[in-house]
Scaffold this active site. Structure first.
Site, PDB file in Angstrom:
ATOM      1  N   TYR A   1      42.714   5.459   8.468  1.00 16.00           N
ATOM      2  CA  TYR A   1      43.821   5.450   7.378  1.00 16.00           C
ATOM      3  C   TYR A   1      43.680   6.776   6.608  1.00 16.00           C
ATOM      4  CZ  TYR A   1      41.304   3.880   3.303  1.00 16.00           C
ATOM      5  OH  TYR A   1      40.349   3.753   2.389  1.00 16.00           O
TER       6      TYR A   1
ATOM      7  N   ARG B   1      41.575  15.455   7.976  1.00 17.50           N
ATOM      8  CA  ARG B   1      40.553  14.283   7.983  1.00 17.50           C
ATOM      9  C   ARG B   1      41.081  13.301   8.852  1.00 17.50           C
ATOM     10  NH1 ARG B   1      39.088  11.910   2.158  1.00 17.50           N
ATOM     11  NH2 ARG B   1      41.382  10.884   2.602  1.00 17.50           N
TER      12      ARG B   1
ATOM     13  N   ARG C   1      40.436 -10.199  23.426  1.00 16.50           N
ATOM     14  CA  ARG C   1      39.437  -9.736  22.262  1.00 16.50           C
ATOM     15  C   ARG C   1      38.056  -9.400  23.065  1.00 16.50           C
ATOM     16  NH1 ARG C   1      35.318 -11.268  19.488  1.00 16.50           N
ATOM     17  NH2 ARG C   1      34.902 -10.361  17.269  1.00 16.50           N
TER      18      ARG C   1
ATOM     19  N   HIS D   1      34.919  -6.050  22.841  1.00 18.68           N
ATOM     20  CA  HIS D   1      34.647  -5.062  22.156  1.00 18.68           C
ATOM     21  C   HIS D   1      34.566  -3.586  22.487  1.00 18.68           C
ATOM     22  CE1 HIS D   1      32.672  -8.504  19.693  1.00 18.68           C
ATOM     23  NE2 HIS D   1      32.198  -7.562  18.868  1.00 18.68           N
TER      24      HIS D   1
ATOM     25  N   LYS E   1      36.993   7.573   7.607  1.00 19.87           N
ATOM     26  CA  LYS E   1      37.834   6.939   6.648  1.00 19.87           C
ATOM     27  C   LYS E   1      38.464   5.869   7.543  1.00 19.87           C
ATOM     28  CE  LYS E   1      41.352   7.522   3.090  1.00 19.87           C
ATOM     29  NZ  LYS E   1      40.613   6.899   1.925  1.00 19.87           N
TER      30      LYS E   1
ATOM     31  N   GLU F   1      28.708   7.834  -3.846  1.00 20.72           N
ATOM     32  CA  GLU F   1      29.908   7.809  -4.142  1.00 20.72           C
ATOM     33  C   GLU F   1      30.313   6.137  -4.983  1.00 20.72           C
ATOM     34  OE1 GLU F   1      32.966   8.033  -0.986  1.00 20.72           O
ATOM     35  OE2 GLU F   1      31.766   6.704   0.167  1.00 20.72           O
TER      36      GLU F   1
ATOM     37  N   LEU G   1      32.621   9.470   1.774  1.00 29.56           N
ATOM     38  CA  LEU G   1      33.767   9.958   2.372  1.00 29.56           C
ATOM     39  C   LEU G   1      34.043  11.748   1.831  1.00 29.56           C
ATOM     40  CD1 LEU G   1      36.418   8.845   3.732  1.00 29.56           C
ATOM     41  CD2 LEU G   1      37.491   8.854   1.481  1.00 29.56           C
TER      42      LEU G   1
END
Ligand code: PLP
Length: 287
Positions: free
Chosen positions: A32, A51, A103, A105, A152, A185, A209
């Protein structure tokens, strides 16, 4: 009406539907971005998209989006939502690996990524004015997140739990330290520490990040000021002895921290070097 973008179409937020089999929902398998804008102008648009693309590449999420496509979607979202939502809007972009039938992996084949973008209201444009600075009190903790914090990812549970840890101690952020005792961070911010005129921030690595505000601030300070700016490891002892501490993020820009673990940072007031840095940032952030 809040208009959002989902998989090629603009629609009312209430119309946007995503399958529960989406890997973003099941695995947090996505990337995101949050890009701030004021009065229709984005801050750091190109590096935000760079990014986003580098995160998608790292996760091997295939897509055909270009920077021009993102520009078009983002500008349209601003045009559609500014009349009702106002002039200070962030565009949130999320790309998940897509919706599978089961579902499982391993990466599915033949699945298109789910592309979602919407706008949300952010605070007013930060100003280089000590009396109007939005300040923070923070606590500290051991960084217990995974070893790919440079991505991210929408899998934010590590950050969510750390943020909550701070909130439960009455703070608005938490500064995190790795096993060697060095600052990484915050739960949702990068960190700068000022001592005797030196402005330091931890170097980029898998432990943090690569913040776009961090990038722009370093670039602006180096290009437009004689201030001494370094990227280096910062110990806990240095953090608690700092003259000033700032936290940076797209919605906060540069925010002064006034207390760490209930103790004042420096003289406990918004600092002079912060003022200079925010002035320079405000002047050059759209360059
Ligand atoms: N670090 C983390 C963990 C974040 O979540 C964020 C922003 O969301 C940042 C740093 C700051 O990044 P940026 O300046 O790109 O908003």
């Amino acid at each position: 009406m809040n208009t959002v973008f989902l998989n090629g179409q603009f629609m009312a937020a209430s119309e946007a539907k995503i399958s529960p089999m989406d890997r973003g929902f099941l695995f947090g398998d996505g990337i995101y971005e949050v890009i701030p804008s004021y009065h229709g102008r984005f801050v750091g648009f190109a590096p935000h998209i760079a990014r986003l693309h580098s995160g998608l590449k790292e996760l091997n999420i295939q897509h055909s989006m270009t920077e021009a496509d993102w520009t078009d979607i983002s500008n349209q979202l601003l045009a559609l939502n500014r009349p009702a939502m106002g002039d200070n809007l962030a565009v949130y972009i999320q790309v998940s690996r897509g919706t599978d039938s089961k579902r499982y992996h391993a990466f599915p084949t033949g699945v298109n990524p789910t592309i979602f973008a919407y706008t949300f209201v952010i605070g007013k444009e930060p100003m280089a004015d000590k009396s109007q600075a939005v300040t923070f009190n923070v606590v500290t903790g051991n960084d217990l997140r995974w070893q790919r914090c440079h991505i991210k990812s929408t899998s934010l549970l590590g950050n969510v739990l750390h943020y909550q840890q701070g909130v439960e101690q009455g703070a608005q952020e938490i500064l995190l330290f790795d096993r060697e005792g060095n600052l990484t961070e915050g739960a949702a911010v990068n960190v700068f520490v000022v001592k005797n005129g030196e402005i330091a921030t931890p170097p980029l690595s898998n432990k943090l990040l690569p913040g776009i505000t961090r990038l722009l601030l370093l670039r602006i300070l180096r290009q437009h000021s004689p201030l001494n700016v370094v990227e280096r490891e910062i110990s806990y002892a240095e953090v608690v002895a700092a003259d000033e501490i700032w936290i940076t993020s797209s919605s906060k820009e540069i925010a002064p921290v006034l207390q760490v673990n209930g103790k004042p940072v420096g003289d406990g007031k918004v600092g002079d070097i912060w003022l200079k840095a925010q002035q320079l940032f405000s002047t050059h952030k759209y360059d």
